[in-house]
Design an enzyme around this catalytic site. Structure first.
Site, PDB file in Angstrom:
ATOM      1  N   PRO A  30     -56.178 -55.207 -28.987  1.00  7.75           N
ATOM      2  CA  PRO A  30     -56.649 -53.822 -29.117  1.00  7.75           C
ATOM      3  C   PRO A  30     -56.523 -53.060 -27.807  1.00  7.75           C
ATOM      4  CG  PRO A  30     -58.512 -55.330 -29.011  1.00  7.75           C
ATOM      5  CD  PRO A  30     -57.281 -56.183 -29.121  1.00  7.75           C
ATOM      6  N   ASP A  31     -56.270 -51.750 -27.921  1.00 12.46           N
ATOM      7  CA  ASP A  31     -56.255 -50.926 -26.714  1.00 12.46           C
ATOM      8  C   ASP A  31     -57.687 -50.465 -26.424  1.00 12.46           C
ATOM      9  OD1 ASP A  31     -56.709 -48.982 -28.614  1.00 12.46           O
ATOM     10  OD2 ASP A  31     -54.855 -47.891 -28.261  1.00 12.46           O
ATOM     11  N   PHE A  32     -57.816 -49.538 -25.497  1.00 11.88           N
ATOM     12  CA  PHE A  32     -59.155 -49.112 -25.088  1.00 11.88           C
ATOM     13  C   PHE A  32     -59.555 -47.771 -25.691  1.00 11.88           C
ATOM     14  CE2 PHE A  32     -57.869 -52.205 -21.996  1.00 11.88           C
ATOM     15  CZ  PHE A  32     -59.042 -52.880 -21.684  1.00 11.88           C
ATOM     16  N   ARG A  33     -58.644 -46.797 -25.663  1.00  9.80           N
ATOM     17  CA  ARG A  33     -59.016 -45.433 -26.048  1.00  9.80           C
ATOM     18  C   ARG A  33     -58.299 -44.927 -27.294  1.00  9.80           C
ATOM     19  NH1 ARG A  33     -58.776 -46.068 -20.622  1.00  9.80           N
ATOM     20  NH2 ARG A  33     -60.599 -45.447 -19.417  1.00  9.80           N
ATOM     21  N   ASN A  99     -51.402 -53.725 -18.100  1.00  9.31           N
ATOM     22  CA  ASN A  99     -51.906 -54.765 -19.001  1.00  9.31           C
ATOM     23  C   ASN A  99     -52.065 -56.100 -18.292  1.00  9.31           C
ATOM     24  OD1 ASN A  99     -51.730 -52.766 -20.924  1.00  9.31           O
ATOM     25  ND2 ASN A  99     -49.758 -53.458 -21.706  1.00  9.31           N
ATOM     26  N   ASP A 101     -52.083 -59.047 -20.149  1.00  6.05           N
ATOM     27  CA  ASP A 101     -51.825 -60.036 -21.208  1.00  6.05           C
ATOM     28  C   ASP A 101     -50.590 -60.915 -21.009  1.00  6.05           C
ATOM     29  OD1 ASP A 101     -49.642 -58.310 -21.967  1.00  6.05           O
ATOM     30  OD2 ASP A 101     -51.034 -57.147 -23.203  1.00  6.05           O
ATOM     31  N   HIS A 116     -53.032 -54.188 -12.508  1.00  7.84           N
ATOM     32  CA  HIS A 116     -54.416 -54.575 -12.797  1.00  7.84           C
ATOM     33  C   HIS A 116     -54.593 -56.091 -12.862  1.00  7.84           C
ATOM     34  CE1 HIS A 116     -55.025 -50.364 -14.783  1.00  7.84           C
ATOM     35  NE2 HIS A 116     -54.953 -50.305 -13.460  1.00  7.84           N
TER      36      HIS A 116
END
Length: 241
Positions: A30-33, A99, A101, A116
């Site tokens: 899932p993304d954040f916004r 990301n 991931d 990040h």
């Protein structure tokens, strides 16, 4: 619009790409916004990813880890990830990702800058002992908050929390400013300093994101569409890889 992007790609030698959470949504992360993002649905607050809050109370973050690490482990690269990896065959490609991931590496991309950080490793904040993804996953199953097996210090994944400096931003600027094309893919362009990279782009600037952003006006080409659908159509019309 597809034809324009194809022509730009044909004329390019070097490509830089900024990717956000939107590129991994079709992989089940899932993304954040976004419409189903973890902030939008209220699953986690932004405090969970704040470094000061983590030091004060790391349990909410590790509740997130306990749920999401198995998701990261099982996730497979999307069509968009694979398209970017295939571009390496005929272009010089530098990917700057927000990301954590590691799906770009799973897809085969070689030159990836993790602004990040990533979930690949964690370290004890007291003695510096390194923990692999697999070992941390085991530890969070056994305890609410994992502490170092050697010294008892708090373990922190090598990801960038809010209020921490990003990683290799100078390298990201260098790669973006030297490229013929700058893509921004699946990013809301709301997080600084990643969103400032567009200002360093000297070539064609292309934004592909499902929703409008406040920085759309800075791009030469803007497409509001699902990334996988866009690149699938681009390939079907002879898009170069």
């Amino acid at each position: 619009m597809i034809e324009t992007v194809i022509q730009v790609l044909k004329n390019a030698k070097s490509i830089s790409v900024l990717t956000g959470a939107g590129i991994s949504v079709n992989a089940g992360i899932p993304d954040f916004r976004g419409e189903t993002g973890i902030y939008t649905r209220g699953l986690y607050s932004e405090n969970v990813f704040d470094i000061d809050y983590f030091f004060e109370n790391p349990k909410p973050f590790y509740d997130f880890v306990r749920v999401m690490y198995p998701v990261f482990e099982k996730a497979k690269p999307t069509l968009a990830h694979k398209f970017l990896a295939d571009l390496d065959h005929n272009h010089s490609v530098c990917i700057v990702t927000q990301n954590i991931d590691l799906l770009h590496e799973k897809a085969g991309s070689k030159n990836v800058i993790h602004l990040h950080g990533s979930v690949e490793r964690s370290h004890c904040l007291k003695c510096g002992k390194e923990y692999s993804f697999e070992r941390l996953k085991e530890l969070v199953i056994k305890s609410a908050v994992p502490y170092c097996e050697s010294c008892g210090g708090l373990i922190k994944p090598d990801i960038v929390f809010f209020s921490e400096p990003v990683i290799d931003f100078d390298k990201a600027i260098e790669c973006v400013s030297a490229s013929d094309i700058f893509f921004a893919l699946g990013t809301s362009l709301e997080v600084y300093p990643a969103n400032s990279l567009v200002q360093f782009a000297r070539g064609n600037k292309i934004l592909i994101n499902k929703k409008e952003t406040e920085m759309d006006y800075l791009f030469d080409i803007v497409v509001h569409e699902d990334l996988d659908n866009f690149f699938k159509e681009l390939q079907s019309k002879g898009g170069i890889v």
